[in-house]
Enzyme design. Sequence first.
Site, PDB file in Angstrom:
ATOM      1  N   ARG A  52      72.752  41.328  30.484  1.00  0.00           N
ATOM      2  CA  ARG A  52      71.866  41.043  31.550  1.00  0.00           C
ATOM      3  C   ARG A  52      72.512  40.696  32.806  1.00  0.00           C
ATOM      4  NH1 ARG A  52      67.197  42.456  29.092  1.00  0.00           N
ATOM      5  NH2 ARG A  52      67.167  41.859  27.028  1.00  0.00           N
ATOM      6  N   ASP A  53      71.976  41.329  34.079  1.00  0.00           N
ATOM      7  CA  ASP A  53      72.514  41.025  35.303  1.00  0.00           C
ATOM      8  C   ASP A  53      71.794  39.903  35.751  1.00  0.00           C
ATOM      9  OD1 ASP A  53      73.746  42.848  37.992  1.00  0.00           O
ATOM     10  OD2 ASP A  53      72.574  41.016  38.415  1.00  0.00           O
ATOM     11  N   ILE A  54      72.819  38.892  36.187  1.00  0.00           N
ATOM     12  CA  ILE A  54      72.083  37.583  36.609  1.00  0.00           C
ATOM     13  C   ILE A  54      71.507  37.612  37.703  1.00  0.00           C
ATOM     14  CG2 ILE A  54      74.019  37.070  38.468  1.00  0.00           C
ATOM     15  CD1 ILE A  54      74.530  34.460  36.802  1.00  0.00           C
ATOM     16  N   ASN A  82      78.529  51.854  41.081  1.00  0.00           N
ATOM     17  CA  ASN A  82      79.003  51.381  42.523  1.00  0.00           C
ATOM     18  C   ASN A  82      80.635  51.498  42.278  1.00  0.00           C
ATOM     19  OD1 ASN A  82      76.483  51.053  43.663  1.00  0.00           O
ATOM     20  ND2 ASN A  82      76.562  48.957  42.698  1.00  0.00           N
ATOM     21  N   GLU A 111      81.121  45.075  44.090  1.00  0.00           N
ATOM     22  CA  GLU A 111      81.236  43.532  44.022  1.00  0.00           C
ATOM     23  C   GLU A 111      82.229  43.209  42.880  1.00  0.00           C
ATOM     24  OE1 GLU A 111      77.847  41.339  44.160  1.00  0.00           O
ATOM     25  OE2 GLU A 111      76.857  42.698  45.624  1.00  0.00           O
ATOM     26  N   VAL A 112      82.225  43.755  41.804  1.00  0.00           N
ATOM     27  CA  VAL A 112      82.815  43.394  40.695  1.00  0.00           C
ATOM     28  C   VAL A 112      83.886  44.411  40.272  1.00  0.00           C
ATOM     29  CG1 VAL A 112      82.916  42.193  38.287  1.00  0.00           C
ATOM     30  CG2 VAL A 112      81.306  41.627  39.781  1.00  0.00           C
ATOM     31  N   HIS A 139      81.121  48.834  35.813  1.00  0.00           N
ATOM     32  CA  HIS A 139      80.139  48.633  34.996  1.00  0.00           C
ATOM     33  C   HIS A 139      78.846  49.665  35.444  1.00  0.00           C
ATOM     34  CE1 HIS A 139      80.668  46.351  38.882  1.00  0.00           C
ATOM     35  NE2 HIS A 139      79.160  46.479  39.113  1.00  0.00           N
ATOM     36  N   HIS A 151      74.977  50.064  35.875  1.00  0.00           N
ATOM     37  CA  HIS A 151      73.633  49.214  35.924  1.00  0.00           C
ATOM     38  C   HIS A 151      72.623  49.984  35.257  1.00  0.00           C
ATOM     39  CE1 HIS A 151      74.827  46.475  39.493  1.00  0.00           C
ATOM     40  NE2 HIS A 151      75.960  47.312  39.438  1.00  0.00           N
TER      41      HIS A 151
END
Length: 120
Positions: A34-36, A92, A100-101, A105, A107
């Site tokens: 799960r995304d934080i 992304n 960002e990371v 990944h 989403h």
Amino acid sequence: MVYAYDDQNIFAKILRGEIPNQTVFENEHALAFRDINAQAPVHVLVIPKGPYMSLDHFARDGSADEQVGFMKAVAEVCRLEAVDAGFRAVANAREDGVQEVPHYHLHILAGRNLGPMLMG
Ligand code: AMP
């Protein structure tokens, strides 16, 4: 394109067990958690376990087994999260993609009408 993977990124730390995560599904080649900072009722990130920076990196250098394993994990997330009404998958990449990371990944967003694809 030269891909220089930084193994100090936060998802690499999650894969090494150095940072906790809320796992939704895991197989040999992928982890889904799960995304934080969830942007929808369902917001799961699916990541390959290998050192790939972005979708294009994974598509170019991931093995067939890794790519199949990753996509099977996406299917399992969709099944487990019951996204029958629909979902959005977003990857992304780099600066213009506002990534960002720097570990690839995907989403998976669902659970409400997600509106227009791009806001800005
Ligand atoms: P991106 O802009 O595509 O790189 O998205 C990175 C995503 O990672 C953001 O949606 C963050 O909320 C999420 N994130 C950052 N740190 C964590 C973490 N420790 N656990 C889960 N999700 C995270």
